[in-house]
Design a protein around this motif. Structure first.
Motif, PDB file in Angstrom:
ATOM      1  N   MET A 128      14.293 -30.441  27.759  1.00 16.13           N
ATOM      2  CA  MET A 128      14.086 -29.229  26.952  1.00 16.13           C
ATOM      3  C   MET A 128      13.101 -28.323  27.665  1.00 16.13           C
ATOM      4  O   MET A 128      12.163 -28.805  28.316  1.00 16.13           O
ATOM      5  CB  MET A 128      13.518 -29.565  25.575  1.00 16.13           C
ATOM      6  CG  MET A 128      14.431 -30.314  24.672  1.00 16.13           C
ATOM      7  SD  MET A 128      13.606 -30.583  23.064  1.00 16.13           S
ATOM      8  CE  MET A 128      14.969 -31.130  22.088  1.00 16.13           C
ATOM      9  N   LEU A 129      13.309 -27.022  27.515  1.00 18.52           N
ATOM     10  CA  LEU A 129      12.412 -26.013  28.063  1.00 18.52           C
ATOM     11  C   LEU A 129      11.904 -25.140  26.920  1.00 18.52           C
ATOM     12  O   LEU A 129      12.659 -24.810  26.001  1.00 18.52           O
ATOM     13  CB  LEU A 129      13.140 -25.140  29.084  1.00 18.52           C
ATOM     14  CG  LEU A 129      13.663 -25.861  30.318  1.00 18.52           C
ATOM     15  CD1 LEU A 129      14.539 -24.924  31.144  1.00 18.52           C
ATOM     16  CD2 LEU A 129      12.520 -26.385  31.157  1.00 18.52           C
ATOM     17  N   PHE A 130      10.619 -24.780  26.992  1.00 18.47           N
ATOM     18  CA  PHE A 130      10.015 -23.912  25.986  1.00 18.47           C
ATOM     19  C   PHE A 130       9.340 -22.745  26.688  1.00 18.47           C
ATOM     20  O   PHE A 130       8.722 -22.908  27.745  1.00 18.47           O
ATOM     21  CB  PHE A 130       8.977 -24.691  25.154  1.00 18.47           C
ATOM     22  CG  PHE A 130       9.591 -25.785  24.323  1.00 18.47           C
ATOM     23  CD1 PHE A 130      10.088 -25.525  23.048  1.00 18.47           C
ATOM     24  CD2 PHE A 130       9.690 -27.074  24.820  1.00 18.47           C
ATOM     25  CE1 PHE A 130      10.657 -26.522  22.288  1.00 18.47           C
ATOM     26  CE2 PHE A 130      10.267 -28.085  24.066  1.00 18.47           C
ATOM     27  CZ  PHE A 130      10.760 -27.815  22.800  1.00 18.47           C
ATOM     28  N   TRP A 131       9.451 -21.567  26.089  1.00 16.57           N
ATOM     29  CA  TRP A 131       8.837 -20.355  26.613  1.00 16.57           C
ATOM     30  C   TRP A 131       7.394 -20.243  26.131  1.00 16.57           C
ATOM     31  O   TRP A 131       7.046 -20.780  25.073  1.00 16.57           O
ATOM     32  CB  TRP A 131       9.621 -19.130  26.140  1.00 16.57           C
ATOM     33  CG  TRP A 131      10.995 -19.082  26.726  1.00 16.57           C
ATOM     34  CD1 TRP A 131      12.136 -19.580  26.180  1.00 16.57           C
ATOM     35  CD2 TRP A 131      11.358 -18.529  27.983  1.00 16.57           C
ATOM     36  NE1 TRP A 131      13.187 -19.369  27.021  1.00 16.57           N
ATOM     37  CE2 TRP A 131      12.752 -18.729  28.136  1.00 16.57           C
ATOM     38  CE3 TRP A 131      10.654 -17.887  29.001  1.00 16.57           C
ATOM     39  CZ2 TRP A 131      13.449 -18.303  29.255  1.00 16.57           C
ATOM     40  CZ3 TRP A 131      11.354 -17.462  30.118  1.00 16.57           C
ATOM     41  CH2 TRP A 131      12.721 -17.668  30.242  1.00 16.57           C
ATOM     42  N   PRO A 132       6.548 -19.505  26.855  1.00 14.86           N
ATOM     43  CA  PRO A 132       5.178 -19.297  26.390  1.00 14.86           C
ATOM     44  C   PRO A 132       5.169 -18.737  24.970  1.00 14.86           C
ATOM     45  O   PRO A 132       5.921 -17.826  24.642  1.00 14.86           O
ATOM     46  CB  PRO A 132       4.610 -18.278  27.392  1.00 14.86           C
ATOM     47  CG  PRO A 132       5.419 -18.496  28.645  1.00 14.86           C
ATOM     48  CD  PRO A 132       6.800 -18.849  28.157  1.00 14.86           C
ATOM     49  N   GLY A 133       4.347 -19.341  24.108  1.00 10.36           N
ATOM     50  CA  GLY A 133       4.233 -18.923  22.719  1.00 10.36           C
ATOM     51  C   GLY A 133       5.217 -19.616  21.788  1.00 10.36           C
ATOM     52  O   GLY A 133       5.084 -19.528  20.566  1.00 10.36           O
ATOM     53  N   GLU A 134       6.200 -20.312  22.348  1.00  8.23           N
ATOM     54  CA  GLU A 134       7.195 -20.991  21.511  1.00  8.23           C
ATOM     55  C   GLU A 134       6.606 -22.266  20.919  1.00  8.23           C
ATOM     56  O   GLU A 134       5.921 -23.031  21.595  1.00  8.23           O
ATOM     57  CB  GLU A 134       8.439 -21.324  22.352  1.00  8.23           C
ATOM     58  CG  GLU A 134       9.602 -21.821  21.555  1.00  8.23           C
ATOM     59  CD  GLU A 134      10.858 -21.991  22.404  1.00  8.23           C
ATOM     60  OE1 GLU A 134      11.850 -22.473  21.830  1.00  8.23           O
ATOM     61  OE2 GLU A 134      10.862 -21.664  23.609  1.00  8.23           O
ATOM     62  N   VAL A 140       0.566 -27.262  27.022  1.00  6.22           N
ATOM     63  CA  VAL A 140       0.843 -27.219  25.584  1.00  6.22           C
ATOM     64  C   VAL A 140      -0.482 -27.203  24.838  1.00  6.22           C
ATOM     65  O   VAL A 140      -1.360 -28.031  25.102  1.00  6.22           O
ATOM     66  CB  VAL A 140       1.674 -28.450  25.141  1.00  6.22           C
ATOM     67  CG1 VAL A 140       1.919 -28.425  23.641  1.00  6.22           C
ATOM     68  CG2 VAL A 140       2.989 -28.529  25.904  1.00  6.22           C
ATOM     69  N   ARG A 141      -0.625 -26.248  23.913  1.00  2.33           N
ATOM     70  CA  ARG A 141      -1.827 -26.146  23.085  1.00  2.33           C
ATOM     71  C   ARG A 141      -1.574 -26.894  21.779  1.00  2.33           C
ATOM     72  O   ARG A 141      -0.564 -26.682  21.112  1.00  2.33           O
ATOM     73  CB  ARG A 141      -2.152 -24.674  22.803  1.00  2.33           C
ATOM     74  CG  ARG A 141      -3.449 -24.475  22.051  1.00  2.33           C
ATOM     75  CD  ARG A 141      -3.815 -23.004  21.892  1.00  2.33           C
ATOM     76  NE  ARG A 141      -2.902 -22.308  21.002  1.00  2.33           N
ATOM     77  CZ  ARG A 141      -2.014 -21.388  21.375  1.00  2.33           C
ATOM     78  NH1 ARG A 141      -1.912 -21.042  22.643  1.00  2.33           N
ATOM     79  NH2 ARG A 141      -1.225 -20.806  20.483  1.00  2.33           N
ATOM     80  N   ALA A 154       3.719 -23.960  23.267  1.00  4.42           N
ATOM     81  CA  ALA A 154       3.763 -23.793  24.722  1.00  4.42           C
ATOM     82  C   ALA A 154       2.823 -22.662  25.128  1.00  4.42           C
ATOM     83  O   ALA A 154       2.943 -21.548  24.628  1.00  4.42           O
ATOM     84  CB  ALA A 154       5.185 -23.505  25.173  1.00  4.42           C
ATOM     85  N   GLU A 155       1.883 -22.956  26.034  1.00  2.00           N
ATOM     86  CA  GLU A 155       1.007 -21.903  26.565  1.00  2.00           C
ATOM     87  C   GLU A 155       1.643 -21.246  27.780  1.00  2.00           C
ATOM     88  O   GLU A 155       1.395 -20.088  28.059  1.00  2.00           O
ATOM     89  CB  GLU A 155      -0.356 -22.488  26.967  1.00  2.00           C
ATOM     90  CG  GLU A 155      -1.284 -22.682  25.820  1.00  2.00           C
ATOM     91  CD  GLU A 155      -2.742 -22.698  26.256  1.00  2.00           C
ATOM     92  OE1 GLU A 155      -3.044 -23.079  27.405  1.00  2.00           O
ATOM     93  OE2 GLU A 155      -3.585 -22.335  25.424  1.00  2.00           O
ATOM     94  N   THR A 156       2.402 -22.023  28.524  1.00  2.00           N
ATOM     95  CA  THR A 156       3.127 -21.550  29.703  1.00  2.00           C
ATOM     96  C   THR A 156       4.584 -21.973  29.505  1.00  2.00           C
ATOM     97  O   THR A 156       4.929 -22.538  28.470  1.00  2.00           O
ATOM     98  CB  THR A 156       2.577 -22.217  30.986  1.00  2.00           C
ATOM     99  OG1 THR A 156       2.794 -23.640  30.881  1.00  2.00           O
ATOM    100  CG2 THR A 156       1.096 -21.935  31.185  1.00  2.00           C
ATOM    101  N   HIS A 157       5.407 -21.745  30.494  1.00  2.66           N
ATOM    102  CA  HIS A 157       6.739 -22.353  30.449  1.00  2.66           C
ATOM    103  C   HIS A 157       6.511 -23.854  30.469  1.00  2.66           C
ATOM    104  O   HIS A 157       5.712 -24.362  31.263  1.00  2.66           O
ATOM    105  CB  HIS A 157       7.582 -21.922  31.652  1.00  2.66           C
ATOM    106  CG  HIS A 157       7.995 -20.495  31.578  1.00  2.66           C
ATOM    107  ND1 HIS A 157       7.285 -19.490  32.177  1.00  2.66           N
ATOM    108  CD2 HIS A 157       9.039 -19.909  30.937  1.00  2.66           C
ATOM    109  CE1 HIS A 157       7.874 -18.336  31.931  1.00  2.66           C
ATOM    110  NE2 HIS A 157       8.938 -18.555  31.177  1.00  2.66           N
ATOM    111  N   VAL A 158       7.175 -24.579  29.572  1.00  6.28           N
ATOM    112  CA  VAL A 158       6.954 -26.025  29.440  1.00  6.28           C
ATOM    113  C   VAL A 158       8.303 -26.735  29.567  1.00  6.28           C
ATOM    114  O   VAL A 158       9.283 -26.349  28.928  1.00  6.28           O
ATOM    115  CB  VAL A 158       6.302 -26.372  28.078  1.00  6.28           C
ATOM    116  CG1 VAL A 158       6.210 -27.875  27.878  1.00  6.28           C
ATOM    117  CG2 VAL A 158       4.927 -25.732  27.963  1.00  6.28           C
TER     118      VAL A 158
END
Length: 117
Positions: free
Chosen positions: A13-19, A39-40, A76-80
């Motif tokens: 899985m990929l997550f965008w910043p802020g997701e 990840v925050r 996600a803080e960055t692309h994760v």
């Protein structure tokens, strides 16, 4: 062995910043193995937040039903990039390896102390 099955069961899985990856209180259907990115983790009532990166595992306590839901938000803080393991697949794999199930789950699985006891 049990550990050799895990890579076959995970979903990329990929997550965008802020997701949002998951929300506090939400049922833990997945545990996430963070491969890259930051990840925050933040929770209502907790001062500050924690940031984790590659190599971290998040959502495991809720996925293993050691707690009733996620204890924090994961954003996600960055692309994760994560590898996600669904609870149903984990439970199915553990049924094939009762000793691993007892080791991980402990008294919840009817055995002695487990990893989280």
């Amino acid at each position: 062995p049990f550990v050799a099955q895990i890579p076959l069961l995970v979903e990329e899985m990929l997550f965008w910043p802020g997701e949002k990856i998951y929300s506090q209180g939400e049922e833990g259907l997945f545990m996430y193995f963070v491969k890259a990115g930051r990840v925050r983790l933040e929770a209502v009532g907790r001062k500050g937040h924690e940031v984790v990166g590659g190599g971290a595992t998040i959502g495991d306590m809720a996925c293993l039903e050691q707690i009733t839901g996620h204890s924090e938000d994961a954003i996600a803080e960055t692309h994760v990039w994560v590898r996600a393991l669904h609870r149903r697949l984990l439970q199915r794999a553990l049924k094939s390896f009762p000793e691993e199930e007892r080791r991980l789950m402990g008294s919840k699985a009817g055995g002695g102390p487990g990893l989280f006891d």
